[in-house]
Design a protein around this motif. Structure first.
Motif, PDB file in Angstrom:
ATOM      1  N   THR A 126       0.830  -1.207   0.000  1.00  0.00           N
ATOM      2  CA  THR A 126       0.000   0.000   0.000  1.00  0.00           C
ATOM      3  C   THR A 126       0.864   1.256   0.000  1.00  0.00           C
ATOM      4  OG1 THR A 126      -0.183   0.113   2.433  1.00  0.00           O
ATOM      5  CG2 THR A 126      -1.831  -1.214   1.247  1.00  0.00           C
ATOM      6  N   TRP A 127       2.138   1.114   0.318  1.00  0.00           N
ATOM      7  CA  TRP A 127       3.051   2.266   0.250  1.00  0.00           C
ATOM      8  C   TRP A 127       3.504   2.556  -1.178  1.00  0.00           C
ATOM      9  CZ3 TRP A 127       2.551   0.390   5.146  1.00  0.00           C
ATOM     10  CH2 TRP A 127       2.717   1.285   6.208  1.00  0.00           C
ATOM     11  N   ASP A 128       3.273   1.611  -2.083  1.00  0.00           N
ATOM     12  CA  ASP A 128       3.734   1.790  -3.458  1.00  0.00           C
ATOM     13  C   ASP A 128       2.761   2.684  -4.208  1.00  0.00           C
ATOM     14  OD1 ASP A 128       4.862   1.651  -5.928  1.00  0.00           O
ATOM     15  OD2 ASP A 128       4.910  -0.542  -6.035  1.00  0.00           O
ATOM     16  N   ARG A 129       3.238   3.869  -4.597  1.00  0.00           N
ATOM     17  CA  ARG A 129       2.404   4.837  -5.315  1.00  0.00           C
ATOM     18  C   ARG A 129       2.774   4.887  -6.794  1.00  0.00           C
ATOM     19  NH1 ARG A 129       3.914   9.626  -3.612  1.00  0.00           N
ATOM     20  NH2 ARG A 129       5.723   8.826  -2.504  1.00  0.00           N
ATOM     21  N   GLY A 130       3.279   3.762  -7.287  1.00  0.00           N
ATOM     22  CA  GLY A 130       3.557   3.652  -8.714  1.00  0.00           C
ATOM     23  C   GLY A 130       4.663   4.575  -9.189  1.00  0.00           C
ATOM     24  N   GLU A 131       4.348   5.385 -10.189  1.00  0.00           N
ATOM     25  CA  GLU A 131       5.350   6.250 -10.801  1.00  0.00           C
ATOM     26  C   GLU A 131       5.930   7.245  -9.805  1.00  0.00           C
ATOM     27  OE1 GLU A 131       7.876   7.375 -13.706  1.00  0.00           O
ATOM     28  OE2 GLU A 131       6.423   5.734 -13.806  1.00  0.00           O
ATOM     29  N   ALA A 132       5.102   7.704  -8.854  1.00  0.00           N
ATOM     30  CA  ALA A 132       5.600   8.653  -7.858  1.00  0.00           C
ATOM     31  C   ALA A 132       6.679   8.006  -6.994  1.00  0.00           C
ATOM     32  CB  ALA A 132       4.449   9.159  -6.990  1.00  0.00           C
ATOM     33  N   THR A 133       6.466   6.748  -6.612  1.00  0.00           N
ATOM     34  CA  THR A 133       7.472   6.037  -5.817  1.00  0.00           C
ATOM     35  C   THR A 133       8.751   5.833  -6.626  1.00  0.00           C
ATOM     36  OG1 THR A 133       5.797   4.894  -4.496  1.00  0.00           O
ATOM     37  CG2 THR A 133       7.969   3.874  -4.601  1.00  0.00           C
ATOM     38  N   THR A 134       8.613   5.485  -7.893  1.00  0.00           N
ATOM     39  CA  THR A 134       9.782   5.303  -8.753  1.00  0.00           C
ATOM     40  C   THR A 134      10.568   6.605  -8.881  1.00  0.00           C
ATOM     41  OG1 THR A 134       8.645   3.581 -10.034  1.00  0.00           O
ATOM     42  CG2 THR A 134      10.559   4.627 -11.048  1.00  0.00           C
ATOM     43  N   THR A 135       9.859   7.708  -9.106  1.00  0.00           N
ATOM     44  CA  THR A 135      10.527   9.006  -9.262  1.00  0.00           C
ATOM     45  C   THR A 135      11.283   9.391  -8.003  1.00  0.00           C
ATOM     46  OG1 THR A 135       8.845   9.756 -10.836  1.00  0.00           O
ATOM     47  CG2 THR A 135      10.159  11.449  -9.740  1.00  0.00           C
ATOM     48  N   GLU A 136      10.655   9.231  -6.844  1.00  0.00           N
ATOM     49  CA  GLU A 136      11.318   9.593  -5.583  1.00  0.00           C
ATOM     50  C   GLU A 136      12.526   8.701  -5.319  1.00  0.00           C
ATOM     51  OE1 GLU A 136       8.528   9.714  -2.412  1.00  0.00           O
ATOM     52  OE2 GLU A 136       7.402  11.406  -3.245  1.00  0.00           O
ATOM     53  N   ALA A 137      12.404   7.407  -5.666  1.00  0.00           N
ATOM     54  CA  ALA A 137      13.534   6.504  -5.474  1.00  0.00           C
ATOM     55  C   ALA A 137      14.721   6.927  -6.345  1.00  0.00           C
ATOM     56  CB  ALA A 137      13.116   5.072  -5.792  1.00  0.00           C
ATOM     57  N   LEU A 138      14.450   7.323  -7.576  1.00  0.00           N
ATOM     58  CA  LEU A 138      15.518   7.770  -8.470  1.00  0.00           C
ATOM     59  C   LEU A 138      16.140   9.072  -7.978  1.00  0.00           C
ATOM     60  CD1 LEU A 138      13.822   7.022 -11.917  1.00  0.00           C
ATOM     61  CD2 LEU A 138      15.791   5.840 -10.948  1.00  0.00           C
ATOM     62  N   GLU A 139      15.307   9.992  -7.503  1.00  0.00           N
ATOM     63  CA  GLU A 139      15.809  11.283  -7.039  1.00  0.00           C
ATOM     64  C   GLU A 139      16.674  11.142  -5.785  1.00  0.00           C
ATOM     65  OE1 GLU A 139      12.315  13.597  -6.497  1.00  0.00           O
ATOM     66  OE2 GLU A 139      12.128  14.150  -8.631  1.00  0.00           O
ATOM     67  N   ASN A 140      16.328  10.160  -4.937  1.00  0.00           N
ATOM     68  CA  ASN A 140      17.025  10.025  -3.656  1.00  0.00           C
ATOM     69  C   ASN A 140      18.063   8.910  -3.630  1.00  0.00           C
ATOM     70  OD1 ASN A 140      15.537  11.973  -1.645  1.00  0.00           O
ATOM     71  ND2 ASN A 140      13.910  10.991  -2.818  1.00  0.00           N
ATOM     72  N   GLY A 141      18.237   8.220  -4.772  1.00  0.00           N
ATOM     73  CA  GLY A 141      19.264   7.191  -4.832  1.00  0.00           C
ATOM     74  C   GLY A 141      18.877   5.863  -4.230  1.00  0.00           C
ATOM     75  N   TYR A 142      17.579   5.612  -4.050  1.00  0.00           N
ATOM     76  CA  TYR A 142      17.133   4.340  -3.482  1.00  0.00           C
ATOM     77  C   TYR A 142      16.909   3.332  -4.607  1.00  0.00           C
ATOM     78  CZ  TYR A 142      16.302   7.317   0.576  1.00  0.00           C
ATOM     79  OH  TYR A 142      16.438   8.201   1.614  1.00  0.00           O
ATOM     80  N   VAL A 143      17.951   3.071  -5.371  1.00  0.00           N
ATOM     81  CA  VAL A 143      17.898   2.160  -6.505  1.00  0.00           C
ATOM     82  C   VAL A 143      19.062   1.184  -6.379  1.00  0.00           C
ATOM     83  CG1 VAL A 143      17.842   1.968  -9.019  1.00  0.00           C
ATOM     84  CG2 VAL A 143      16.922   4.008  -7.922  1.00  0.00           C
ATOM     85  N   TYR A 144      18.804  -0.104  -6.614  1.00  0.00           N
ATOM     86  CA  TYR A 144      19.809  -1.122  -6.323  1.00  0.00           C
ATOM     87  C   TYR A 144      19.889  -2.163  -7.434  1.00  0.00           C
ATOM     88  CZ  TYR A 144      18.781   0.783  -1.715  1.00  0.00           C
ATOM     89  OH  TYR A 144      18.560   1.639  -0.669  1.00  0.00           O
ATOM     90  N   ASP A 145      21.116  -2.631  -7.667  1.00  0.00           N
ATOM     91  CA  ASP A 145      21.279  -3.811  -8.506  1.00  0.00           C
ATOM     92  C   ASP A 145      20.773  -5.038  -7.745  1.00  0.00           C
ATOM     93  OD1 ASP A 145      22.462  -2.424 -10.624  1.00  0.00           O
ATOM     94  OD2 ASP A 145      24.433  -2.542  -9.678  1.00  0.00           O
ATOM     95  N   GLU A 146      21.054  -5.090  -6.473  1.00  0.00           N
ATOM     96  CA  GLU A 146      20.583  -6.142  -5.578  1.00  0.00           C
ATOM     97  C   GLU A 146      20.243  -5.493  -4.247  1.00  0.00           C
ATOM     98  OE1 GLU A 146      19.413  -9.744  -3.981  1.00  0.00           O
ATOM     99  OE2 GLU A 146      19.805  -9.186  -6.062  1.00  0.00           O
ATOM    100  N   PRO A 147      18.997  -5.629  -3.784  1.00  0.00           N
ATOM    101  CA  PRO A 147      18.617  -4.981  -2.525  1.00  0.00           C
ATOM    102  C   PRO A 147      19.519  -5.425  -1.386  1.00  0.00           C
ATOM    103  CG  PRO A 147      16.678  -5.755  -3.666  1.00  0.00           C
ATOM    104  CD  PRO A 147      17.861  -6.316  -4.403  1.00  0.00           C
TER     105      PRO A 147
END
Length: 266
Positions: free
Chosen positions: A156-177
């Protein structure tokens, strides 16, 4: 003025439209059009099912006028009933087709089509990370109701494109979590759930196809390097780089954010 419909003429137009679609759909230069075509087909199949039911009803409604070529009324009624029964069967198959189309359309809607020559990569983006009391509440729920209950809530925390955009802006992107001390891993379709009890923490990640950035050699957090998982202990939940106050297990992040803005957070 009322609109009058001619079922014979309309059926002819529908047949011509389907022949045109069969010809036009031999090749798709723009695969992003597939989703829209599926939507139109789904609408058409729903109408087709209704037409089949109405044709079945019409055969029975007018059976008193049914005869065969030799003038036998009994034979005509029998054939009307047979035709109605097979039309009902066709309607049931159309209903099954509708269900399959609906499922296919849902899957097609999750595809991000890229132009040829565009390099892409599969990465994991952070959806939410809980620690402390809020994580413990989630872990207790998992122990009581199973992993699926925890996964259902965290999504329920996943807001789709908004979550993706914020993750990219803040560096929360991983090759492996990153795992850290989270010793449990659950893969569920496009999501990955990690959690551990010492200290209590739980994190949800979503698989995302992203354009390959030639200037980024994979500098996002991997195995605890960079991103929220390498930071110190969180005081609440992380959604796209934002920290929210601790809340109950049923507290939605949007509600918690409003409470914080109004000075009601704990």
């Amino acid at each position: 003025m009322p609109t009058f419909y001619d079922p014979v003429a309309d059926a002819g137009e529908a047949s011509q439209a389907l022949r045109g679609l069969a010809h036009a759909s031999r090749a798709f230069d723009h695969p992003q059009d597939l989703y829209g075509v599926l939507g139109d087909l789904l609408s058409g199949v729903r109408s087709l099912r209704q037409v089949l039911d109405q044709l079945a009803d019409a055969h029975l409604t007018h059976r008193d006028r049914a005869h065969d070529d030799d003038g036998s009324h009994d034979a005509g009624v029998l054939n009307a009933r047979v035709a109605s029964a097979w039309l009902r069967e066709a309607s049931a198959l159309a209903d099954l087709t509708e269900n399959h189309l609906d499922t296919a359309m849902a899957a097609s809607g999750r595809i991000a089509w890229h132009d040829p020559g565009t390099d892409t990569q599969q990465r994991w983006i952070s959806v939410v990370r809980l620690e402390g009391a809020q994580a413990q509440a989630a872990l207790d729920r998992i122990d009581r109701d199973g992993v699926s209950a925890g996964l259902d809530h965290l999504t329920t925390w996943d807001r789709g494109e908004a979550t993706t955009t914020e993750a990219l802006e803040n560096g929360y992107v991983y090759d492996e979590p990153p795992a850290g001390s989270m010793d449990h891993r659950v893969d569920a379709d496009t999501y990955l759930l990690r959690y551990g009890s010492t200290p209590p923490q739980i994190a949800l990640y979503r698989r995302q196809t992203l354009p390959l950035d030639p200037d980024d050699p994979g500098a996002s957090g991997v195995d605890g390097i960079g991103g929220p998982d390498s930071a110190g202990p969180a005081t609440g939940s992380q959604t796209g780089g934002r920290q929210l106050p601790d809340a109950s297990w049923f507290g939605h992040p949007g509600v918690a954010a409003v409470a914080q803005e109004r000075g009601l957070g704990r």
